[in-house]
Design a protein around this motif. Structure first.
Motif, short mmCIF file in Angstrom:
data_model
loop_
_atom_site.label_atom_id
_atom_site.label_comp_id
_atom_site.label_asym_id
_atom_site.label_seq_id
_atom_site.Cartn_x
_atom_site.Cartn_y
_atom_site.Cartn_z
N ASP A 134 -24.43 -15.98 -15.10
CA ASP A 134 -25.27 -16.20 -16.74
C ASP A 134 -24.55 -15.85 -17.37
O ASP A 134 -24.72 -14.70 -17.61
CB ASP A 134 -26.80 -15.83 -16.32
N SER B 246 -26.87 -12.77 -20.14
CA SER B 246 -27.30 -12.82 -19.72
C SER B 246 -27.34 -10.98 -19.24
O SER B 246 -27.11 -11.23 -18.59
CB SER B 246 -28.46 -13.25 -18.88
N LYS C 61 -30.03 -10.44 -17.17
CA LYS C 61 -30.93 -10.29 -15.86
C LYS C 61 -29.57 -8.84 -15.16
O LYS C 61 -30.34 -8.79 -14.12
CB LYS C 61 -31.34 -11.89 -15.35
N TYR D 218 -31.22 -11.95 -23.83
CA TYR D 218 -29.75 -12.11 -23.81
C TYR D 218 -29.42 -10.99 -24.22
O TYR D 218 -30.15 -9.98 -25.24
CB TYR D 218 -29.61 -13.06 -24.23
#
Ligand code: EIS
Length: 212
Positions: A123, A126, A128, A160
């Motif tokens: 991703d 990101s 995450k 982000y």
């Protein structure tokens, strides 16, 4: 954020005795990182860390000489806990808070390290993935299935990298490039303190491995 990077964690002395007051002063800047990460979603996490810091602070203020270092807190409370266990009630209050705090701090350190190394996974940009990696190596093994699922859900709220760094640098009054340089420096003492606390828990046998 109220200038996290302006206060370094204390240099760990050769005798590895971490001064409680200096350590708590540096820690007090940490919880606001969770506001930058995901606002309200991270309130429970932030509150947990704030609660840990407060418990240790309260303990310190009860007797700033007796509890001058984190090492003393663990040693003193161990004596109390042994007594308390015989009397069949709790004990080791600040030790327990420090045990959880160090895990939360390790999460933050690992998260920052992954952020600096740009470990995004698939991703693009990101954070995450950075949170997932940090979580796996700090807290996951102490969380049961339900808490793991909650953390997984909260992780989706991670911003982000560019948005996070923009907000972070504004709070610090620095440019993004300056923040990245300062963060690298900041992590050195931060990690050294947390590593010593981990060693301390291991050598004193104060670590508990139960899941919540
Ligand atoms: C300890 O907490 C206390 O810290 C300690 C004492 O009370 C002890 C008693 O057993 O418990 O259960 C806590 C644990 N602390 C143990 C977990 C709290 C976090 C809950 C996670 C929930 C996530 C948010 C929910 C949002 C759901 C909605 C989502 C919708 C999109 C990026 C992921 C974040 C990772 C976590 C970051 C680190 C935080 C540190 C947590 C520490 C922890 O695991 S005492 O207190 O001794 O001071 O009294």
């Amino acid at each position: 954020m109220p200038c996290l990077l302006a206060t370094n964690f204390p240099i760990v002395p050769d005798d590895k005795q971490i001064k409680t007051e200096e350590f708590l002063e540096a820690c007090s800047k940490i919880p606001s990182i969770f506001d930058l990460l995901g606002g309200k979603v991270f309130y429970p996490v932030k509150n947990d860390v704030v609660g840990n810091i407060k418990k240790i602070q309260d303990r310190f203020l009860q007797n700033p000489i007796k509890f001058a270092t984190l090492n003393q807190i663990i040693e003193e409370e161990k004596l109390e806990t042994d007594k308390a266990l015989k009397a069949k009630d709790g004990g080791g209050i600040a030790t327990n808070a420090l045990m959880w705090l160090k895990r939360g701090l390790l999460f933050i350190i690992l998260f920052m390290e992954h952020l600096l190394k740009k470990d995004y996974g698939e991703d693009m940009e990101s954070l995450k993935e950075c949170a997932k990696l940090a979580y796996k190596d700090s807290l996951q093994s102490y969380h049961g299935w339900i808490v793991q699922k909650l953390v997984q859900a909260a992780t989706s709220a991670c911003p982000y990298r560019s948005d996070f760094l923009k907000k972070f640098s504004e709070g610090e009054g620095l440019s993004v490039d300056e923040v990245l340089v300062r963060l690298e420096e900041y992590i050195v003492n931060f990690r050294a303190n947390v590593d010593v606390i981990y060693d301390l828990f291991e050598t004193t046998g104060a670590e508990k491995t139960h899941k919540v």
